[in-house]
Design a protein around this motif. Sequence first.
Motif, PDB file in Angstrom:
ATOM      1  N   TYR A  35      -7.406   5.500  -2.479  1.00 10.67           N
ATOM      2  CA  TYR A  35      -8.896   5.278  -1.173  1.00 10.67           C
ATOM      3  C   TYR A  35      -9.443   6.413  -2.195  1.00 10.67           C
ATOM      4  O   TYR A  35      -9.910   7.575  -1.342  1.00 10.67           O
ATOM      5  CB  TYR A  35      -9.383   6.080   0.634  1.00 10.67           C
ATOM      6  N   LYS A  44      -2.129  -2.170  -2.339  1.00  9.07           N
ATOM      7  CA  LYS A  44      -1.793  -0.815  -1.295  1.00  9.07           C
ATOM      8  C   LYS A  44      -0.693  -0.225  -0.869  1.00  9.07           C
ATOM      9  O   LYS A  44       0.095   0.569  -0.051  1.00  9.07           O
ATOM     10  CB  LYS A  44      -2.861  -0.837   1.097  1.00  9.07           C
ATOM     11  N   ILE A  93     -11.569   9.861  -0.559  1.00  5.84           N
ATOM     12  CA  ILE A  93     -11.240   9.622   1.268  1.00  5.84           C
ATOM     13  C   ILE A  93     -10.439  11.325   1.916  1.00  5.84           C
ATOM     14  O   ILE A  93     -10.168  11.458   0.339  1.00  5.84           O
ATOM     15  CB  ILE A  93     -10.370   8.857   1.465  1.00  5.84           C
ATOM     16  N   TRP A  97     -15.558   6.895   3.936  1.00  8.85           N
ATOM     17  CA  TRP A  97     -14.044   5.813   4.583  1.00  8.85           C
ATOM     18  C   TRP A  97     -14.685   5.821   6.009  1.00  8.85           C
ATOM     19  O   TRP A  97     -13.989   4.789   6.278  1.00  8.85           O
ATOM     20  CB  TRP A  97     -13.304   6.053   3.658  1.00  8.85           C
TER      21      TRP A  97
END
Length: 153
Positions: free
Chosen positions: A132, A86, A135, A39
Amino acid sequence: MKPAVLLIAVLCVSVCDGVKFGQLCSGNPLNSRRTSDHWGTGSYGASRTHGRHQGLDIRCSDGAEVYAPFDVTLHGKLLVYNRPEKAAIDQGINLRGGGLCFKLFYVRPDRTSGTVLKGQRIGTMLPMQSVYPGITSHIHVQMCDKSDPTPHF
């Protein structure tokens, strides 16, 4: 050097450089930083799709306790993205202390006002892996003026 300039330089050395962040996250007593993953990189100024990274990423496991890095005053929560996809990590908190104004992203604050002493719990790390995957989960530390927080670690 003129006396006024010298005075400002001395004040900055004693105030600006003297503030060091204590432990931010349970499980990371030395405030280890996020290095590189697929990422990106967590250092200040790292390249991003839309400019430069304006903070420093400190490793923190999803669900970990987050602590006051020194005596701070809480100045309200913040929205990091304000985007539905998100929402799981769309919280943070504004803090002031030690002559610094800064923000912690991806933290669900326990409360949003008042004073908290160094080492006291201020919140919980949000589930970064849900947004994510893969990550290195982390708290993003961003100075209010978007200057580099690295010297304070």
